[in-house]
Design a protein around this motif. Structure first.
Motif, PDB file in Angstrom:
ATOM      1  N   UNK A  36       0.829  -1.206   0.000  1.00  0.00           N
ATOM      2  CA  UNK A  36       0.000   0.000   0.000  1.00  0.00           C
ATOM      3  C   UNK A  36       0.860   1.251   0.000  1.00  0.00           C
ATOM      4  N   UNK A  37       2.056   1.188   0.597  1.00  0.00           N
ATOM      5  CA  UNK A  37       2.867   2.398   0.727  1.00  0.00           C
ATOM      6  C   UNK A  37       3.505   2.821  -0.582  1.00  0.00           C
ATOM      7  N   UNK A  38       3.639   1.897  -1.537  1.00  0.00           N
ATOM      8  CA  UNK A  38       4.256   2.257  -2.809  1.00  0.00           C
ATOM      9  C   UNK A  38       3.240   2.482  -3.927  1.00  0.00           C
ATOM     10  N   UNK A  39       1.961   2.580  -3.573  1.00  0.00           N
ATOM     11  CA  UNK A  39       0.940   2.756  -4.611  1.00  0.00           C
ATOM     12  C   UNK A  39       1.064   4.098  -5.299  1.00  0.00           C
ATOM     13  N   UNK A  40       1.688   5.074  -4.628  1.00  0.00           N
ATOM     14  CA  UNK A  40       1.849   6.403  -5.233  1.00  0.00           C
ATOM     15  C   UNK A  40       2.696   6.336  -6.503  1.00  0.00           C
ATOM     16  N   UNK A  41       3.496   5.262  -6.656  1.00  0.00           N
ATOM     17  CA  UNK A  41       4.308   5.114  -7.866  1.00  0.00           C
ATOM     18  C   UNK A  41       3.448   4.898  -9.112  1.00  0.00           C
ATOM     19  N   UNK A  42       2.213   4.468  -8.893  1.00  0.00           N
ATOM     20  CA  UNK A  42       1.346   4.206 -10.038  1.00  0.00           C
ATOM     21  C   UNK A  42       0.587   5.448 -10.492  1.00  0.00           C
ATOM     22  N   UNK A  43       0.611   6.499  -9.683  1.00  0.00           N
ATOM     23  CA  UNK A  43      -0.046   7.750 -10.078  1.00  0.00           C
ATOM     24  C   UNK A  43       0.621   8.364 -11.327  1.00  0.00           C
ATOM     25  N   UNK A  44       1.983   8.449 -11.366  1.00  0.00           N
ATOM     26  CA  UNK A  44       2.608   8.946 -12.601  1.00  0.00           C
ATOM     27  C   UNK A  44       2.310   8.086 -13.815  1.00  0.00           C
ATOM     28  N   UNK A  45       2.100   6.791 -13.602  1.00  0.00           N
ATOM     29  CA  UNK A  45       1.791   5.911 -14.731  1.00  0.00           C
ATOM     30  C   UNK A  45       0.468   6.320 -15.364  1.00  0.00           C
ATOM     31  N   UNK A  46      -0.533   6.551 -14.515  1.00  0.00           N
ATOM     32  CA  UNK A  46      -1.836   6.973 -15.017  1.00  0.00           C
ATOM     33  C   UNK A  46      -1.738   8.336 -15.694  1.00  0.00           C
ATOM     34  N   UNK A  47      -0.950   9.235 -15.089  1.00  0.00           N
ATOM     35  CA  UNK A  47      -0.786  10.576 -15.670  1.00  0.00           C
ATOM     36  C   UNK A  47      -0.105  10.500 -17.032  1.00  0.00           C
ATOM     37  N   UNK A 104       5.572   5.739 -23.089  1.00  0.00           N
ATOM     38  CA  UNK A 104       5.317   4.317 -22.882  1.00  0.00           C
ATOM     39  C   UNK A 104       6.461   3.661 -22.124  1.00  0.00           C
ATOM     40  N   UNK A 105       7.658   4.067 -22.499  1.00  0.00           N
ATOM     41  CA  UNK A 105       8.863   3.568 -21.835  1.00  0.00           C
ATOM     42  C   UNK A 105       8.849   3.925 -20.346  1.00  0.00           C
ATOM     43  N   UNK A 106       8.509   5.187 -20.061  1.00  0.00           N
ATOM     44  CA  UNK A 106       8.454   5.641 -18.671  1.00  0.00           C
ATOM     45  C   UNK A 106       7.387   4.884 -17.888  1.00  0.00           C
ATOM     46  N   UNK A 107       6.259   4.642 -18.541  1.00  0.00           N
ATOM     47  CA  UNK A 107       5.183   3.904 -17.874  1.00  0.00           C
ATOM     48  C   UNK A 107       5.634   2.521 -17.454  1.00  0.00           C
ATOM     49  N   UNK A 108       6.257   1.816 -18.421  1.00  0.00           N
ATOM     50  CA  UNK A 108       6.669   0.441 -18.106  1.00  0.00           C
ATOM     51  C   UNK A 108       7.748   0.428 -17.032  1.00  0.00           C
ATOM     52  N   UNK A 109       8.632   1.455 -17.045  1.00  0.00           N
ATOM     53  CA  UNK A 109       9.680   1.472 -16.026  1.00  0.00           C
ATOM     54  C   UNK A 109       9.097   1.795 -14.646  1.00  0.00           C
ATOM     55  N   UNK A 110       8.064   2.626 -14.601  1.00  0.00           N
ATOM     56  CA  UNK A 110       7.418   2.925 -13.317  1.00  0.00           C
ATOM     57  C   UNK A 110       6.724   1.688 -12.759  1.00  0.00           C
ATOM     58  N   UNK A 111       6.064   0.925 -13.641  1.00  0.00           N
ATOM     59  CA  UNK A 111       5.384  -0.295 -13.193  1.00  0.00           C
ATOM     60  C   UNK A 111       6.412  -1.300 -12.675  1.00  0.00           C
ATOM     61  N   UNK A 112       7.529  -1.400 -13.416  1.00  0.00           N
ATOM     62  CA  UNK A 112       8.594  -2.311 -12.992  1.00  0.00           C
ATOM     63  C   UNK A 112       9.154  -1.891 -11.634  1.00  0.00           C
ATOM     64  N   UNK A 113       9.339  -0.575 -11.462  1.00  0.00           N
ATOM     65  CA  UNK A 113       9.853  -0.047 -10.192  1.00  0.00           C
ATOM     66  C   UNK A 113       8.907  -0.382  -9.043  1.00  0.00           C
ATOM     67  N   UNK A 114       7.617  -0.265  -9.315  1.00  0.00           N
ATOM     68  CA  UNK A 114       6.611  -0.570  -8.301  1.00  0.00           C
ATOM     69  C   UNK A 114       6.734  -2.015  -7.832  1.00  0.00           C
ATOM     70  N   UNK A 115       6.877  -2.918  -8.817  1.00  0.00           N
ATOM     71  CA  UNK A 115       6.946  -4.325  -8.433  1.00  0.00           C
ATOM     72  C   UNK A 115       8.276  -4.688  -7.782  1.00  0.00           C
ATOM     73  N   UNK A 116       9.325  -4.013  -8.199  1.00  0.00           N
ATOM     74  CA  UNK A 116      10.617  -4.277  -7.565  1.00  0.00           C
ATOM     75  C   UNK A 116      10.610  -3.837  -6.103  1.00  0.00           C
TER      76      UNK A 116
END
Lengths: 94, 156
Positions: free
Chosen positions: B6-17, B35-47
């Motif tokens: 729950x604490x890292x969910x804010x990383x997904x806000x830039x993805x939506x933006x 698109x590149x930035x989106x995928x890297x943000x999602x990857x960062x979230x999961x890492x």
């Protein structure tokens, strides 16, 4: 913010972009965005159930094949018609 | 585990933006970058949601972002000024650096987990699915950007 909502939003943006865009490259990017959204959503769902990720591989494979095919079409269009705007491509050259 | 997720969910806000900006912007090159930035943000979230996260992964991620900045600056320069025109060799150099960093990133993510000898093939892929994601989508967005470069050259 709910994680699934974000992934659904990405997919929605890609779908809307596919219909709205008039450039072939933008349409391909939108397709890639749909692939990203759907596969991330599925992987999140599958992880919640503790299942394996077979569905993601399938979706990734099908959508990436589709994207690479349209990318090849785009390159062909650049060589033959030297434009990628859909409005210009639909015009006849006499 | 739930509190960490729950604490890292804010990383997904830039993805939506970024997805929304990509919908509005009509430039193919910029869309590929988004698109590149989106995928890297999602990857960062999961890492970040993983329990074990090595410093190698952080380092390679920083390098990756740095390389992204270089790439953006190069494209910006080539678009705005008439003096600097990227040749095919300079573009392929950037591409090569990009791919090298990508594999470093994927390698860092692979080494991030505790390597177990009993790990089988399916488990390996299930754990590293997001590294594969990032590599796939980055190569794809580079291809789109390359096509955008070629088409803009032909239009001129």
């Amino acid at each position: 913010m709910d994680i699934e909502t974000v992934f659904l939003f990405i997919t929605f943006c890609g779908l809307t972009g596919t219909f709205l865009r008039r450039n072939l490259l933008n349409i391909i990017t939108s397709l890639a965005q749909i692939a990203l959204g759907i596969s991330a959503l599925f992987s999140h769902k599958m992880a919640a159930f503790g299942n394996n990720n077979l569905a993601i591989y399938l979706i990734l494979f099908i959508l990436l094949a589709l994207i690479f095919f349209s990318y090849a079409v785009a390159l062909l269009m650049i060589r033959r018609r030297s434009t990628l705007q859909i409005n210009e491509l639909t015009e006849l050259r006499g | 585990m739930e509190s960490i997720a729950a604490s890292y969910t804010f990383l997904l806000v830039p993805v939506a933006l970024l997805a929304f900006i990509g919908l509005i912007v009509q430039k193919p090159m910029l869309n590929a970058l988004l698109l590149l930035l989106q995928s890297s943000f999602i990857a960062l979230y999961y890492w970040l949601n993983k329990e074990h996260f090595s410093s190698m992964a952080i380092l390679s991620l920083l390098l990756f972002i740095f390389c992204l900045l270089i790439w953006t600056a190069t494209i910006y320069l080539s678009r705005t000024t008439q003096v600097y025109k990227p040749t095919r060799s300079s573009f392929s150099l950037i591409l090569g650096l990009f791919l090298f960093l990508l594999f470093a990133l994927a390698f860092g993510q692979l080494k991030g987990g505790e390597v177990q000898s009993s790990q089988n093939y399916q488990d390996f892929f299930n754990e590293n699915i997001f590294a594969i994601f990032v590599v796939f989508f980055t190569i794809l967005s580079i291809l789109i950007a390359a096509a955008a470069l070629i088409s803009s050259k032909n239009n001129d």
